[in-house]
Every structure is written in structure tokens, then in C-alpha cells.
Design a protein around this motif. Structure first.
Motif, PDB file in Angstrom:
ATOM      1  N   GLN A  25       0.785  -1.588   0.480  1.00  0.00           N
ATOM      2  CA  GLN A  25       0.316  -0.050  -0.402  1.00  0.00           C
ATOM      3  C   GLN A  25       0.808   1.098  -0.149  1.00  0.00           C
ATOM      4  O   GLN A  25       0.691   2.537  -0.100  1.00  0.00           O
ATOM      5  CB  GLN A  25      -0.876  -0.140   1.265  1.00  0.00           C
ATOM      6  CG  GLN A  25      -1.831  -1.034   0.886  1.00  0.00           C
ATOM      7  CD  GLN A  25      -3.044  -0.819   1.824  1.00  0.00           C
ATOM      8  OE1 GLN A  25      -4.073  -0.816   1.863  1.00  0.00           O
ATOM      9  NE2 GLN A  25      -2.362  -0.534   3.310  1.00  0.00           N
ATOM     10  N   ILE A  34      -6.304   0.474   2.223  1.00  0.00           N
ATOM     11  CA  ILE A  34      -7.000  -0.425   2.926  1.00  0.00           C
ATOM     12  C   ILE A  34      -6.981   0.504   4.234  1.00  0.00           C
ATOM     13  O   ILE A  34      -5.820   0.339   5.412  1.00  0.00           O
ATOM     14  CB  ILE A  34      -8.061  -1.999   3.331  1.00  0.00           C
ATOM     15  CG1 ILE A  34      -7.817  -2.368   1.709  1.00  0.00           C
ATOM     16  CG2 ILE A  34      -8.363  -2.374   3.866  1.00  0.00           C
ATOM     17  CD1 ILE A  34      -8.136  -2.191   0.946  1.00  0.00           C
ATOM     18  N   TRP A  37      -5.928  -1.779   8.324  1.00  0.00           N
ATOM     19  CA  TRP A  37      -5.499  -3.299   8.075  1.00  0.00           C
ATOM     20  C   TRP A  37      -4.504  -3.202   8.799  1.00  0.00           C
ATOM     21  O   TRP A  37      -3.964  -4.028   9.376  1.00  0.00           O
ATOM     22  CB  TRP A  37      -5.637  -3.156   6.119  1.00  0.00           C
ATOM     23  CG  TRP A  37      -5.662  -5.311   6.049  1.00  0.00           C
ATOM     24  CD1 TRP A  37      -6.065  -6.335   6.900  1.00  0.00           C
ATOM     25  CD2 TRP A  37      -6.267  -5.367   5.236  1.00  0.00           C
ATOM     26  NE1 TRP A  37      -5.918  -6.694   6.756  1.00  0.00           N
ATOM     27  CE2 TRP A  37      -6.048  -6.619   4.973  1.00  0.00           C
ATOM     28  CE3 TRP A  37      -5.790  -4.990   3.712  1.00  0.00           C
ATOM     29  CZ2 TRP A  37      -5.610  -7.418   3.654  1.00  0.00           C
ATOM     30  CZ3 TRP A  37      -5.864  -6.456   2.889  1.00  0.00           C
ATOM     31  CH2 TRP A  37      -5.777  -7.192   2.660  1.00  0.00           C
ATOM     32  N   ILE A  83     -13.159  -3.060   1.852  1.00  0.00           N
ATOM     33  CA  ILE A  83     -12.824  -3.734   0.506  1.00  0.00           C
ATOM     34  C   ILE A  83     -13.955  -4.117  -0.226  1.00  0.00           C
ATOM     35  O   ILE A  83     -14.363  -3.862  -1.369  1.00  0.00           O
ATOM     36  CB  ILE A  83     -11.702  -5.185   0.794  1.00  0.00           C
ATOM     37  CG1 ILE A  83     -10.150  -4.391   1.556  1.00  0.00           C
ATOM     38  CG2 ILE A  83     -11.303  -5.793  -0.124  1.00  0.00           C
ATOM     39  CD1 ILE A  83      -9.838  -5.828   1.363  1.00  0.00           C
ATOM     40  N   CYS A  84     -14.914  -4.762   0.486  1.00  0.00           N
ATOM     41  CA  CYS A  84     -16.227  -5.068  -0.121  1.00  0.00           C
ATOM     42  C   CYS A  84     -17.093  -4.130  -0.230  1.00  0.00           C
ATOM     43  O   CYS A  84     -17.828  -4.117  -1.020  1.00  0.00           O
ATOM     44  CB  CYS A  84     -17.350  -6.166   0.623  1.00  0.00           C
ATOM     45  SG  CYS A  84     -16.388  -7.139   0.649  1.00  0.00           S
ATOM     46  N   ARG A 145     -14.396 -15.068  -3.575  1.00  0.00           N
ATOM     47  CA  ARG A 145     -14.684 -13.255  -2.436  1.00  0.00           C
ATOM     48  C   ARG A 145     -15.556 -14.517  -2.498  1.00  0.00           C
ATOM     49  O   ARG A 145     -15.292 -15.012  -0.664  1.00  0.00           O
ATOM     50  CB  ARG A 145     -15.915 -12.504  -2.827  1.00  0.00           C
ATOM     51  CG  ARG A 145     -14.613 -11.852  -3.505  1.00  0.00           C
ATOM     52  CD  ARG A 145     -15.903 -10.184  -4.093  1.00  0.00           C
ATOM     53  NE  ARG A 145     -17.011 -10.249  -2.670  1.00  0.00           N
ATOM     54  CZ  ARG A 145     -17.719  -8.688  -2.441  1.00  0.00           C
ATOM     55  NH1 ARG A 145     -17.960  -7.878  -3.265  1.00  0.00           N
ATOM     56  NH2 ARG A 145     -18.489  -8.262  -1.634  1.00  0.00           N
ATOM     57  N   ALA A 199      -7.687  -7.500  -2.227  1.00  0.00           N
ATOM     58  CA  ALA A 199      -7.331  -6.381  -2.109  1.00  0.00           C
ATOM     59  C   ALA A 199      -6.491  -5.958  -3.592  1.00  0.00           C
ATOM     60  O   ALA A 199      -6.938  -4.814  -3.527  1.00  0.00           O
ATOM     61  CB  ALA A 199      -6.097  -6.139  -1.362  1.00  0.00           C
ATOM     62  N   LYS A 202      -9.397  -5.475  -6.203  1.00  0.00           N
ATOM     63  CA  LYS A 202      -9.586  -4.258  -5.687  1.00  0.00           C
ATOM     64  C   LYS A 202      -9.339  -2.927  -6.004  1.00  0.00           C
ATOM     65  O   LYS A 202      -9.966  -2.026  -6.875  1.00  0.00           O
ATOM     66  CB  LYS A 202     -10.211  -4.050  -4.477  1.00  0.00           C
ATOM     67  CG  LYS A 202     -11.584  -5.626  -3.403  1.00  0.00           C
ATOM     68  CD  LYS A 202     -13.005  -5.017  -4.416  1.00  0.00           C
ATOM     69  CE  LYS A 202     -14.433  -6.258  -4.042  1.00  0.00           C
ATOM     70  NZ  LYS A 202     -16.043  -5.769  -4.892  1.00  0.00           N
ATOM     71  N   SER A 203      -7.917  -3.450  -5.668  1.00  0.00           N
ATOM     72  CA  SER A 203      -7.316  -2.003  -5.902  1.00  0.00           C
ATOM     73  C   SER A 203      -7.151  -1.179  -7.644  1.00  0.00           C
ATOM     74  O   SER A 203      -7.017  -0.911  -8.097  1.00  0.00           O
ATOM     75  CB  SER A 203      -5.410  -1.963  -5.641  1.00  0.00           C
ATOM     76  OG  SER A 203      -4.937  -1.391  -5.989  1.00  0.00           O
TER      77      SER A 203
END
Length: 519
Positions: A25, A34, A37, A83-84, A145, A199, A202-203
């Protein structure tokens, strides 16, 4: 691997996971990180270390390790929520930590079954929450997921079973105590790496959405720029066109691709080069400007525009080019030109005699005063000749006013033909009277000019049977000359010339009388 080793492995794994998260990150924008985390994994690692140092004889209720482990689980749950796509506020994080601390302190005073059931129950809750966030509204096909959500469901089930056994008085169960750490260890490894992959996914999705949004915004801005009513053009540091919109291309009559890369000066009229170069120098100094410019079209025509130019500087503050908004003012400019020409004609007409076309009395008065001031600066001589058509009333009575007007035009024309120097002026003084201003002219020259004018009018041979002086139209002239001095007045010259005109009339008309005098 014994229980103590598993706990140490969990601690080390949590810290390693936190390190991976930091590396993952650190180069990302703040909005793609996130929240909490890394903090969650550090809390879990510290809590596991506390348990490790308490073994092989841990207390029945780990009052120090429990809040750290539970808070870590809670923070990790909130990270999964983020994240969701369901971020939790910072206030919720703080309230969660406070509630966990209060519950663990309160549990220390409860009976043994309740104390042994509370910690696994809280763990089960904080593992069930991210499972719900991951599995909610999911399709049936297998996905990352779903796998990760299943891991959290199993973890929640294991801790729920341990809590239920404790409440039933069946704990501690040696086999369950051995299975739980091992199951937690394996599940955390699987879920941890799955979580990292999720993650990253998602990123990447967030990055792609940002790129798509930028592309859409860029397309929207281009649409706005291309359809703007004003021309827009950008230049590099060398004055070459790097961008222009469709309206700007229309103004110069080219296609957009024909203009790109060419010097801006190629699209200016030649008489604009010097000023355009000066304005370009101002841009290089970081100065903005608003000015008018004449563009040269592809078909050779010209178009006037108003330019609002702004200097573009790079990150170091150095000149990198210019950006300009171009407004078409060609119609306004044509109107202004026509209006200026019309005003000029009106101004000239206001100073001309409508019948004869020569200067009128107003222009004569202004010119005489101006010339006197100019001559006074050097003490030069200024001469004036006053002229009167002899017996003009009798001419009108005999031949009519139409012939009288024609006679005035003929006399004015011959006067103008003979008084031709740049500084001289022929004017209609009033009625049948005329006046000639002779700049830098001495008395003899003025007298000669008066006689010359008299003879020129006589040479017209305009019949005048009603004249007692001659059978043709004649004039009487009075000439005067003065040396102009500062503080003097042209009225003296006018009075002297009038006196000479009176002398010429008194002498029988058709005469030219002259006299030299000084102010």
C-alpha cells in the motif's frame, strides 16, 4: 508442532502480513489504501506474542492478550468491509475498541464458564461479520470472495463451537484445544493470502474505474472544447501550435491537422509580426495579455480576433508555452472601420462648404488661429487675402440663384487651382466672399498672389451684364501680411486684410490692394 509454536507462528505471520500490507500500500494513493488493516495485523501479532510468553502455563483468562486479539479481529473485519465497498467510519473503529476493552474487563469478574465462553464468542462474531460482507449478494459460481468468505465462516464456526462447549461445562477439551490453534493457523494462512489477492483485485478495479473516469472526463472536456464558440489554441515554448479546437481551425480556414506543429506566426498578417513577437516575449516572462490580432486565412483573407493569452509554466516555474482563447471580432471590427470612416467623412463635411466644396468659415477660423500660433514660434510672416465677387447681388437678380451658385463654384474652383501649397488654405468666408491663408509668405508675394487670383477669375469670362464695373464677373482682393509674435492675435491680420479689401472696392473694384504691417 505444539501449541506454543503455533502461537509464535501466528504472531510472526501477523507481523509478516503487516509488512506485506505496508509494501503493498505504500505507493498507492490514500483513497486506494485499506484503512486500519496494518493496525489490525500488528494488534494480532502483539496479542499472540503475549500469549506466547504466558505459556506453557497461561492464565485462565488472558486479560492483556484478549483485548489486543479481539481489537485486531474487529479492525480486520472493518478492513474487509472497506474492500467489499462498505467502509466503516473512524468513530465505529474507536467505539469497537472501547467496547471490547470494557467487555474483557467485565468478563474477569464472571464465573469460569462465562469467562471461557466470552472470548471465542467475540472472535466468532468478528469472523462472521466479514463472512457476511463477502458472501452477501454473490452469485453461485466459485470466486475469490466466495473462497475467502468460506474461510471466515469456518473460523467463526470453530470459535462458536468452542464457546458453546465452554457454556455447557465441557471445556477445556484437550483435543479441541489442540485443533483450534492449528485450524486457526491454517485458515489464517489461506485467508490472509486470499485477502491480499482480493485487495489487489479491488485495487486494480478501483484503478481501472479511475482510468475510465479520466477517459470519460477527457472525452467530455474535448467535446466541450471542440464545440466551444471561441477558438482555443496552445503553443509550445517555440511558438508552434500543439493544440487547437475546431472553431480556431475554422477561423483561419484550415483543417486541424494542417495547423498542428506549424509556427503561430504563419497564420498572422505580415504587419502583425512585430507586435506578435513583442507579445511572445511578454509570454516568456510569465505575463498574460489581452489584445487584438489580424489572422491570415488560407484563402488570403483577413480576420480580426481578440486574443486572451496566458503563459504556461512548468513545475520549475520556467516558460513552457502559451494558452489562448480567441474571440472572432471581425464583424465588430468592420463595423468600427465603417463607423470611423463615416465619422471622418462627417468631420470633413463639417469643415467644408456644401456648395463649393472648399473649406468653410469654421475651418478657416481654426486654420488661421493654428497657423498664427505656428508662425509665432519662429516669428515668421503670415499673409491673408480676402476676396469679394463684385456686384454679386446684381448677378443673382439678373441671372437667378442657380446661375449664382454656379458662379460661386467656378470662382472657388479657380482659387483652389492657384493656391496649391501644402500649408495654404482657400475658404469660403461668407456669401460671395472668399479667403486665402498663405503660410510663410511675405508682403510682395501676397500682393502678387492677390493679383494672380484677380486675373484668374477674370479669365473665366463669366458674363455679368448687370455689373457697372465690367461685362464679366470680377473680384476685388485685399492682401495683408504680419510678422507673427508670441501673444499676438490673428484678428489684427484679418482686420488689415479687410481694410485692403475696402480700399480695392473704393478704388473702383476689380482691384488687388495690399499693405505690409506688423503686430
Amino acid at each position: 508442532m505444539d501449541q506454543r509454536s503455533l502461537i509464535l507462528s501466528l504472531a510472526i505471520g501477523s507481523f509478516v502480513f503487516a509488512g506485506l500490507l505496508y509494501i503493498f500500500q505504500r505507493n498507492k494513493p490514500r483513497e486506494q489504501r485499506i484503512p486500519f488493516w496494518i493496525t489490525a495485523k500488528c494488534l494480532q501479532g502483539v496479542g499472540s506474542l503475549c500469549l506466547y510468553f504466558m505459556t506453557p502455563a497461561p492464565p485462565e483468562f488472558p486479560i492483556v492478550a484478549a483485548p489486543l486479539l479481539l481489537t485486531g479481529c474487529a479492525y480486520e473485519s472493518w478492513a474487509l468491509f472497506a474492500i467489499c465497498g462498505h467502509p466503516v467510519s473512524r468513530r465505529t473503529h474507536l467505539w469497537t475498541a472501547a467496547i471490547i476493552l470494557v467487555l474483557t474487563l467485565a468478563a474477569a469478574g464472571l464465573g469460569q464458564p462465562w469467562r471461557m465462553a466470552m472470548l471465542p464468542a467475540l472472535h466468532a462474531i468478528f469472523y462472521a461479520l466479514p463472512a457476511w460482507a463477502l458472501l452477501a449478494n454473490q452469485k453461485r459460481e466459485l470466486s475469490l470472495r466466495v473462497v475467502l468468505g468460506g474461510c471466515f465462516v469456518l473460523l467463526a464456526a470453530v470459535f462458536t463451537a468452542q464457546s458453546a462447549l465452554a457454556l455447557c461445562g465441557l471445556a477445556p477439551v484437550p483435543s479441541l484445544d489442540a485443533v483450534i490453534p492449528a485450524a486457526v493457523y491454517v485458515m489464517l494462512l489461506v485467508s490472509g493470502f486470499s485477502l491480499l489477492l482480493l485487495a489487489q483485485q479491488k485495487s486494480d478495479e478501483a484503478l481501472e474505474r479511475a482510468r475510465r473516469s479520466l477517459r470519460e472526463q477527457d472525452a467530455q472536456y474535448r467535446f466541450i472544447v471542440d464545440n466551444a464558440l471561441e477558438g482555443i489554441v496552445a503553443l509550445d515554448r517555440d511558438g508552434r501550435v500543439t493544440f487547437l479546437n475546431r472553431r480556431m481551425a475554422e477561423m483561419v480556414g484550415y483543417r486541424v491537422e494542417e495547423v498542428l506543429g506549424k509556427p503561430y506566426l504563419d497564420f498572422l498578417a505580415e504587419d502583425q509580426f512585430a507586435d506578435a513577437t513583442a507579445k511572445q516575449a511578454e509570454r516568456t516572462q510569465g505575463l498574460d495579455g489581452v489584445y487584438e490580432r489580424c489572422l491570415l486565412r488560407k484563402d488570403g483573407g483577413r480576420k480580426w480576433v481578440q486574443v486572451s493569452a496566458r503563459a504556461v509554466l512548468d513545475a520549475a516555474g520556467h516558460y513552457a508555452g502559451a494558452f489562448s482563447v480567441i474571440i472572432d471580432i471581425d464583424a465588430r471590427k468592420r463595423t468600427e472601420t465603417a463607423l470611423t470612416a463615416s465619422n471622418k467623412r462627417l468631420a470633413e463635411q463639417s469643415l467644408l462648404d456644401g456648395l463649393t466644396g472648399i473649406a468653410n468659415r469654421r475651418r478657416f477660423d481654426e486654420a488661421l488661429a493654428r497657423e498664427y500660433r505656428r508662425h509665432a514660434r519662429g516669428g515668421a510672416s503670415l499673409s491673408l487675402v480676402l476676396i469679394d465677387i463684385d456686384h454679386f447681388k446684381a448677378f443673382n437678380d439678373r441671372y437667378g440663384h442657380l446661375h449664382g451658385d454656379a458662379c460661386l463654384r467656378q470662382v472657388a474652383g479657380v482659387l483652389r487651382q492657384n493656391v496649391t501649397r501644402a500649408g495654404d488654405l482657400v475658404a469660403r468666408y461668407g456669401g460671395e466672399e472668399f479667403a486665402c491663408i498663405l503660410a510663410e509668405t511675405d508682403a510682395p508675394s501676397a500682393a502678387a498672389m492677390a493679383e494672380r487670383l484677380r486675373q484668374a477669375v477674370a479669365a473665366l469670362d463669366i458674363p455679368h451684364e448687370a455689373s457697372p464695373t465690367a461685362c464679366r464677373v470680377t473680384i476685388s482682393c485685399g492682401a495683408a501680411t504680419v510678422r507673427c509674435l508670441p501673444g499676438g492675435s490673428p484678428l489684427e491680420l484679418l482686420a488689415r486684410a479687410d481694410e485692403q479689401l475696402y480700399r480695392a472696392k473704393a478704388a473702383g473694384r476689380d482691384q488687388a490692394a495690399a499693405e505690409s504691417c506688423a503686430n
